[in-house]
Design a protein around this motif. Sequence first.
Motif, PDB file in Angstrom:
ATOM      1  N   VAL A  12      -6.856   4.785  -2.248  1.00 51.10           N
ATOM      2  CA  VAL A  12      -6.024   4.012  -1.331  1.00 51.10           C
ATOM      3  C   VAL A  12      -6.895   3.779  -0.108  1.00 51.10           C
ATOM      4  O   VAL A  12      -7.419   4.725   0.487  1.00 51.10           O
ATOM      5  CB  VAL A  12      -4.727   4.775  -0.973  1.00 51.10           C
ATOM      6  CG1 VAL A  12      -3.962   4.064   0.120  1.00 51.10           C
ATOM      7  CG2 VAL A  12      -3.861   4.964  -2.219  1.00 51.10           C
ATOM      8  N   VAL A  43      -4.407  -1.273   1.352  1.00 51.27           N
ATOM      9  CA  VAL A  43      -3.153  -1.216   2.107  1.00 51.27           C
ATOM     10  C   VAL A  43      -3.020  -2.449   2.998  1.00 51.27           C
ATOM     11  O   VAL A  43      -1.926  -2.976   3.184  1.00 51.27           O
ATOM     12  CB  VAL A  43      -3.085   0.067   2.974  1.00 51.27           C
ATOM     13  CG1 VAL A  43      -1.806   0.106   3.812  1.00 51.27           C
ATOM     14  CG2 VAL A  43      -3.220   1.301   2.113  1.00 51.27           C
ATOM     15  N   LYS A  50       2.128   2.945   6.728  1.00 50.36           N
ATOM     16  CA  LYS A  50       1.819   2.013   5.627  1.00 50.36           C
ATOM     17  C   LYS A  50       0.916   2.680   4.597  1.00 50.36           C
ATOM     18  O   LYS A  50       1.070   2.469   3.395  1.00 50.36           O
ATOM     19  CB  LYS A  50       1.160   0.754   6.176  1.00 50.36           C
ATOM     20  CG  LYS A  50       2.024  -0.021   7.130  1.00 50.36           C
ATOM     21  CD  LYS A  50       2.448  -1.310   6.512  1.00 50.36           C
ATOM     22  CE  LYS A  50       3.245  -2.080   7.554  1.00 50.36           C
ATOM     23  NZ  LYS A  50       4.085  -3.062   6.958  1.00 50.36           N
ATOM     24  N   THR A  54       1.980   3.310   0.680  1.00 48.35           N
ATOM     25  CA  THR A  54       1.151   2.835  -0.431  1.00 48.35           C
ATOM     26  C   THR A  54       0.744   4.001  -1.324  1.00 48.35           C
ATOM     27  O   THR A  54       0.765   3.891  -2.556  1.00 48.35           O
ATOM     28  CB  THR A  54      -0.093   2.100   0.102  1.00 48.35           C
ATOM     29  OG1 THR A  54       0.341   0.991   0.886  1.00 48.35           O
ATOM     30  CG2 THR A  54      -0.973   1.601  -1.029  1.00 48.35           C
ATOM     31  N   LYS A  57       3.797   5.014  -3.515  1.00 52.57           N
ATOM     32  CA  LYS A  57       4.029   4.035  -4.582  1.00 52.57           C
ATOM     33  C   LYS A  57       2.963   4.175  -5.666  1.00 52.57           C
ATOM     34  O   LYS A  57       3.266   4.161  -6.867  1.00 52.57           O
ATOM     35  CB  LYS A  57       4.017   2.620  -3.995  1.00 52.57           C
ATOM     36  CG  LYS A  57       4.259   1.540  -5.006  1.00 52.57           C
ATOM     37  CD  LYS A  57       4.251   0.169  -4.348  1.00 52.57           C
ATOM     38  CE  LYS A  57       4.419  -0.917  -5.398  1.00 52.57           C
ATOM     39  NZ  LYS A  57       4.324  -2.248  -4.814  1.00 52.57           N
ATOM     40  N   THR A  58       1.721   4.327  -5.249  1.00 53.33           N
ATOM     41  CA  THR A  58       0.616   4.475  -6.190  1.00 53.33           C
ATOM     42  C   THR A  58       0.760   5.779  -6.974  1.00 53.33           C
ATOM     43  O   THR A  58       0.537   5.808  -8.193  1.00 53.33           O
ATOM     44  CB  THR A  58      -0.729   4.426  -5.441  1.00 53.33           C
ATOM     45  OG1 THR A  58      -0.798   3.214  -4.693  1.00 53.33           O
ATOM     46  CG2 THR A  58      -1.910   4.497  -6.394  1.00 53.33           C
TER      47      THR A  58
END
Length: 194
Positions: A12, A43, A50, A54, A57-58
């Motif tokens: 990320v 991102v 944020k 991310t 979610k990942t």
Amino acid sequence: MLFSQNRIYILVCEGESEVAYIQELNRLFRELEIKVALKPVPVGTGFYGKVVATYKKTRKNNPRTPIHIWVDWDIYARNDRDCWTSYSRKPSGIPDFCFFRQNFEDFLATHLTETELTRWLEVCRQAGHLRLPLHSEEYLPLFKSNLFPSYSKGNLPFELTEGRIRQMLENHSKQEMPLSSEVAEFISEIVNQL
């Protein structure tokens, strides 16, 4: 960080510059027959909320794949939008971030020769960038005028070679390196598998 051969690591990261670097690292790893693949997940910013969203979610979509977070240190050092305050309170399920100190462009500078890097560090000292990181509108003109005049976000200003990686690792191994980066440690653990 432990690495094994034939592994994929999700990174990320902030944006297009980091994605370009990761893509070049993957190319270099293939050339060197290092069986590690890095998958960037940009991102679009380094702000804590944020980045964590991310990451979550990942993580949800990749429950078994190791995930690392690469972000610039500058906004955390300045505590922009309470980034450092939030990071210092992060829950145990969020991994420690791998920071580029002070930012990604400074990390790129660590791939240069000792003489070139020393010159850049002096520019940074004179501008106060090592005490409190400058904002992009202040450091990008310095970066371009002193190192890479044609640099633009999303493009590497040099070819990423084994020699450049080794130079970066050598520069980071020096105890007095003010631009030390956890990202360098991550890369070192992979390339030292050779």
